[in-house]
Design a protein around this motif. Structure first.
Motif, PDB file in Angstrom:
ATOM      1  N   PRO A 151       0.839  -1.210   0.000  1.00  0.00           N
ATOM      2  CA  PRO A 151       0.000   0.000   0.000  1.00  0.00           C
ATOM      3  C   PRO A 151       0.865   1.247   0.000  1.00  0.00           C
ATOM      4  N   GLY A 152       0.520   2.181  -0.874  1.00  0.00           N
ATOM      5  CA  GLY A 152       1.321   3.394  -0.990  1.00  0.00           C
ATOM      6  C   GLY A 152       0.469   4.599  -1.313  1.00  0.00           C
ATOM      7  N   GLU A 153       1.125   5.674  -1.713  1.00  0.00           N
ATOM      8  CA  GLU A 153       0.425   6.921  -1.982  1.00  0.00           C
ATOM      9  C   GLU A 153      -0.078   7.008  -3.418  1.00  0.00           C
ATOM     10  N   ILE A 154       0.366   6.101  -4.263  1.00  0.00           N
ATOM     11  CA  ILE A 154      -0.017   6.140  -5.678  1.00  0.00           C
ATOM     12  C   ILE A 154      -0.977   4.999  -5.969  1.00  0.00           C
ATOM     13  N   GLU A 155      -2.177   5.306  -6.422  1.00  0.00           N
ATOM     14  CA  GLU A 155      -3.160   4.285  -6.753  1.00  0.00           C
ATOM     15  C   GLU A 155      -3.106   4.016  -8.251  1.00  0.00           C
ATOM     16  N   LEU A 156      -2.437   2.923  -8.605  1.00  0.00           N
ATOM     17  CA  LEU A 156      -2.182   2.636 -10.014  1.00  0.00           C
ATOM     18  C   LEU A 156      -3.445   2.285 -10.785  1.00  0.00           C
ATOM     19  N   SER A 157      -4.436   1.722 -10.102  1.00  0.00           N
ATOM     20  CA  SER A 157      -5.673   1.367 -10.793  1.00  0.00           C
ATOM     21  C   SER A 157      -6.404   2.607 -11.288  1.00  0.00           C
ATOM     22  N   ASP A 158      -6.239   3.713 -10.567  1.00  0.00           N
ATOM     23  CA  ASP A 158      -6.893   4.967 -10.959  1.00  0.00           C
ATOM     24  C   ASP A 158      -6.081   5.732 -11.995  1.00  0.00           C
ATOM     25  N   LYS A 159      -4.779   5.450 -12.077  1.00  0.00           N
ATOM     26  CA  LYS A 159      -3.908   6.156 -13.020  1.00  0.00           C
ATOM     27  C   LYS A 159      -3.066   5.150 -13.797  1.00  0.00           C
ATOM     28  N   PRO A 160      -3.702   4.393 -14.712  1.00  0.00           N
ATOM     29  CA  PRO A 160      -2.962   3.352 -15.443  1.00  0.00           C
ATOM     30  C   PRO A 160      -1.823   3.898 -16.284  1.00  0.00           C
ATOM     31  N   GLU A 161      -1.894   5.179 -16.667  1.00  0.00           N
ATOM     32  CA  GLU A 161      -0.825   5.750 -17.492  1.00  0.00           C
ATOM     33  C   GLU A 161       0.511   5.752 -16.756  1.00  0.00           C
ATOM     34  N   ILE A 162       0.481   5.727 -15.434  1.00  0.00           N
ATOM     35  CA  ILE A 162       1.732   5.661 -14.664  1.00  0.00           C
ATOM     36  C   ILE A 162       2.422   4.323 -14.921  1.00  0.00           C
ATOM     37  N   THR A 163       1.633   3.245 -14.904  1.00  0.00           N
ATOM     38  CA  THR A 163       2.210   1.930 -15.208  1.00  0.00           C
ATOM     39  C   THR A 163       2.672   1.865 -16.653  1.00  0.00           C
ATOM     40  N   PHE A 164       1.897   2.458 -17.558  1.00  0.00           N
ATOM     41  CA  PHE A 164       2.296   2.451 -18.973  1.00  0.00           C
ATOM     42  C   PHE A 164       3.703   3.049 -19.136  1.00  0.00           C
ATOM     43  N   SER A 165       3.988   4.084 -18.359  1.00  0.00           N
ATOM     44  CA  SER A 165       5.276   4.773 -18.493  1.00  0.00           C
ATOM     45  C   SER A 165       6.448   3.915 -18.034  1.00  0.00           C
ATOM     46  N   LEU A 166       6.192   2.908 -17.196  1.00  0.00           N
ATOM     47  CA  LEU A 166       7.271   2.050 -16.724  1.00  0.00           C
ATOM     48  C   LEU A 166       7.945   1.302 -17.869  1.00  0.00           C
ATOM     49  N   PHE A 167       7.157   0.904 -18.854  1.00  0.00           N
ATOM     50  CA  PHE A 167       7.716   0.181 -19.997  1.00  0.00           C
ATOM     51  C   PHE A 167       8.710   1.063 -20.750  1.00  0.00           C
ATOM     52  N   GLU A 168       8.337   2.317 -20.938  1.00  0.00           N
ATOM     53  CA  GLU A 168       9.233   3.263 -21.609  1.00  0.00           C
ATOM     54  C   GLU A 168      10.503   3.478 -20.793  1.00  0.00           C
ATOM     55  N   MET A 169      10.344   3.585 -19.470  1.00  0.00           N
ATOM     56  CA  MET A 169      11.503   3.788 -18.603  1.00  0.00           C
ATOM     57  C   MET A 169      12.465   2.609 -18.680  1.00  0.00           C
ATOM     58  N   LEU A 170      11.931   1.404 -18.656  1.00  0.00           N
ATOM     59  CA  LEU A 170      12.793   0.217 -18.704  1.00  0.00           C
ATOM     60  C   LEU A 170      13.555   0.145 -20.024  1.00  0.00           C
ATOM     61  N   ASN A 171      12.887   0.456 -21.109  1.00  0.00           N
ATOM     62  CA  ASN A 171      13.564   0.453 -22.405  1.00  0.00           C
ATOM     63  C   ASN A 171      14.652   1.525 -22.467  1.00  0.00           C
ATOM     64  N   PHE A 172      14.392   2.665 -21.842  1.00  0.00           N
ATOM     65  CA  PHE A 172      15.392   3.732 -21.786  1.00  0.00           C
ATOM     66  C   PHE A 172      16.630   3.263 -21.019  1.00  0.00           C
ATOM     67  N   ILE A 173      16.409   2.566 -19.898  1.00  0.00           N
ATOM     68  CA  ILE A 173      17.518   2.079 -19.084  1.00  0.00           C
ATOM     69  C   ILE A 173      18.367   1.077 -19.870  1.00  0.00           C
ATOM     70  N   VAL A 174      17.703   0.169 -20.572  1.00  0.00           N
ATOM     71  CA  VAL A 174      18.425  -0.823 -21.379  1.00  0.00           C
ATOM     72  C   VAL A 174      19.200  -0.141 -22.500  1.00  0.00           C
ATOM     73  N   GLU A 175      18.602   0.851 -23.123  1.00  0.00           N
ATOM     74  CA  GLU A 175      19.270   1.581 -24.196  1.00  0.00           C
ATOM     75  C   GLU A 175      20.546   2.245 -23.674  1.00  0.00           C
ATOM     76  N   ASP A 176      20.451   2.886 -22.511  1.00  0.00           N
ATOM     77  CA  ASP A 176      21.594   3.635 -21.968  1.00  0.00           C
ATOM     78  C   ASP A 176      22.671   2.729 -21.383  1.00  0.00           C
ATOM     79  N   ARG A 177      22.279   1.706 -20.643  1.00  0.00           N
ATOM     80  CA  ARG A 177      23.237   0.883 -19.910  1.00  0.00           C
ATOM     81  C   ARG A 177      23.771  -0.307 -20.707  1.00  0.00           C
TER      82      ARG A 177
END
Length: 205
Positions: A151-177
């Protein structure tokens, strides 16, 4: 990586959910045997010629995945979690974020860390000179992933776009590292032997 354009209802072009190619999409409507029209439509990729099926603006076959596929250099050990998260993110952003947290933990091992504590691993990478933007991307994935598991301060079910952004972040990390150092190393190796030896001599002074 180039921009990703997810499947959108009635769009003439997007990245195909099957082949991953940005291609033209032909649209049609399914009819009953008596000729009556239905609310079901299909889009057919001009590249792979496979069809996706939609019901009232929602892709139902295959499951909708409004996020990019994994980076070509994504470590094999992390791909299953990424793809599983991609398959369910439209139905359960919270479950997808939890899977991506595990993906980040496995990625830490691929980057030479222990993989037990993501926070400790990020700190270790920072001490080794990790660029601030990559540190921020990793911490973003860590914090969002933790909110999916506890349980945290961010409710992902109400803001699915936050989870969507994780995929982009992971790809960015792989690209850079992973991808960028690999490309540089490949180019560096084509330098003449004499030039490489001169660099070695210079750096050993």
């Amino acid at each position: 990586m180039s921009a990703y354009y997810p499947p959108r209802f009635k769009e003439s072009k997007f990245h195909c959910i099957y082949c991953g190619v940005f291609a033209n999409q032909g649209w049609g409507q399914l009819t009953l045997t008596n000729g009556n029209m239905t609310d079901f439509r299909y889009s057919r990729c001009a590249h792979c010629e496979k069809s996706s099926y939609w019901y009232k603006e929602l892709m139902i076959v295959p499951s909708e995945a409004p996020v990019p596929p994994h980076h070509p250099d994504f470590p094999p050990a992390c791909i299953n979690e990424y793809n599983e998260a991609r398959d369910i993110v439209a139905r359960s952003p919270r479950a997808a974020a939890a899977l991506l947290r595990l993906c980040v933990q496995k990625l830490m091992i691929e980057l030479g860390e222990k993989g037990k504590s993501i926070n400790d691993d990020i700190g270790s990478l920072v001490a080794k000179g990790l660029p601030p933007e990559v540190q921020q991307a990793l911490d973003y994935c860590r914090v969002i992933g933790n909110n999916a598991v506890h349980p945290g301060e961010i409710e992902l079910s109400d803001k699915p776009e936050i989870t969507f952004s994780l995929f982009e972040m992971l790809n960015f990390i792989v690209e850079d590292r992973i991808s960028r150092p690999k490309r540089i190393a490949t180019l560096y190796k084509i330098l003449p032997e004499g030039a490489l030896q001169a660099v070695t001599n210079r750096d050993n002074k």
